[in-house]
Structures are given as C-alpha cells and as structure tokens.
Scaffold this motif. Structure first.
Motif: not given
Length: 161
Positions: A25, A27-28, A66-70, A72, A105
């Motif tokens: 995952q 997130s950014e 792509i997820e909210d938490e993951g 970078r 992460d």
C-alpha cells in the motif's frame, strides 16, 4: 513505426542494494526537482513539469495500491543530470535521469528502502516494426523525455515488489 514503444525499455541501474521493499500500500508519492538550480534557461523551461510528470507516471502504475495508510515514496531528482541531458540534445550516450528514491512507512519498518536510481537511454536497442535494427545517434527531445520518465517510474515501481 512507434519509437516511443520501442524505446520504452530504457536501461536503468540501481546504485544501492538490490533488496526490495515489499510495499503493498502507498499513501503518498512526491517528486521534487529544483528547476531553478538549472542555469540554462532553455533546459529549465524544458524540464519545468518533470516533477509532476514523474509523480503522475508513478501513481498511474500503482493506482491499485493507493490507500490512506501505507508507504510514502519520495524522489529527489538531480538537476545537474537534467541540465546535461538537455545540453547534449539527448545524445543516446548522455541521456540520463538520476534521482534519490526513499520509501518509508510509519506502520511497517520492513517497507523501508533508500537508493539512487539512474535511468539512461544508452544501450537501448531499437527495431522497426519488421524487427530490423534502427541506428541513430539522437532522438527527439520529447521522445527522450517520455522514455526517461517511463523507465524511471518503472524502476521505482519494480523496487516496491
């Protein structure tokens, strides 16, 4: 003949360990390049959207992750390499894109990686639609640009698995 498809497998080299992050995952994704550090005005103008273009190329390849938490992903492109590639009119031996890639992460320390990624058009073998080799010393700037972006994004995504 579709040279963009033919040149897409640009060579990339990793100047660090070969350990992969194993990122499921993300997130950014951020890409930075200090275009103001390029003293050649034409080169600075040409590369003006590279950070956004590379960021979008990476995101397009990981859209399902792509997820909210993951993890970078951050990329810092080297301006000297950008200026050199432009000034040499994308000579195949000199066309290069270099950047520092960091994967972090906060929820999974195993998803850490830091490496320099270098993508070059040097050594690319191109063939026409019939499979016959093409020989040329330089390519159009836009084609070189797209090929370098594509290869760099692929290099980053490959290292996530």
């Amino acid at each position: 003949m579709k040279l963009s498809r033919i040149l897409a497998p640009a060579i990339f080299a990793l100047a660090s360990s070969t350990a992969l992050a194993g990122v499921d995952q993300v997130s950014e994704v951020t890409v930075k390049a200090d275009i103001t550090a390029i003293s050649n005005e034409e080169a600075a103008q040409f590369w003006s959207t590279i950070a956004e273009d590379l960021e979008n190329a990476i995101l397009a390849r990981i859209v399902e992750r792509i997820e909210d938490e993951g993890a970078r992903i951050s990329v810092r492109l080297e301006e000297v390499a950008l200026a050199s590639a432009f000034e040499r009119s994308f000579d195949l031996e000199q066309s290069i894109l270099v950047g520092q890639v960091n994967v972090t992460d906060e929820t999974n320390n195993a998803n850490f990686n830091s490496y320099e990624l270098s993508v070059s058009l040097s050594g690319v073998t191109a063939v026409d639609e019939d499979g016959d080799p093409l020989t040329f010393e330089s390519v159009e700037a836009e084609l070189a640009y797209q090929t370098l972006i594509t290869a760099f994004a692929e290099g980053v995504v490959t290292r996530l698995d």
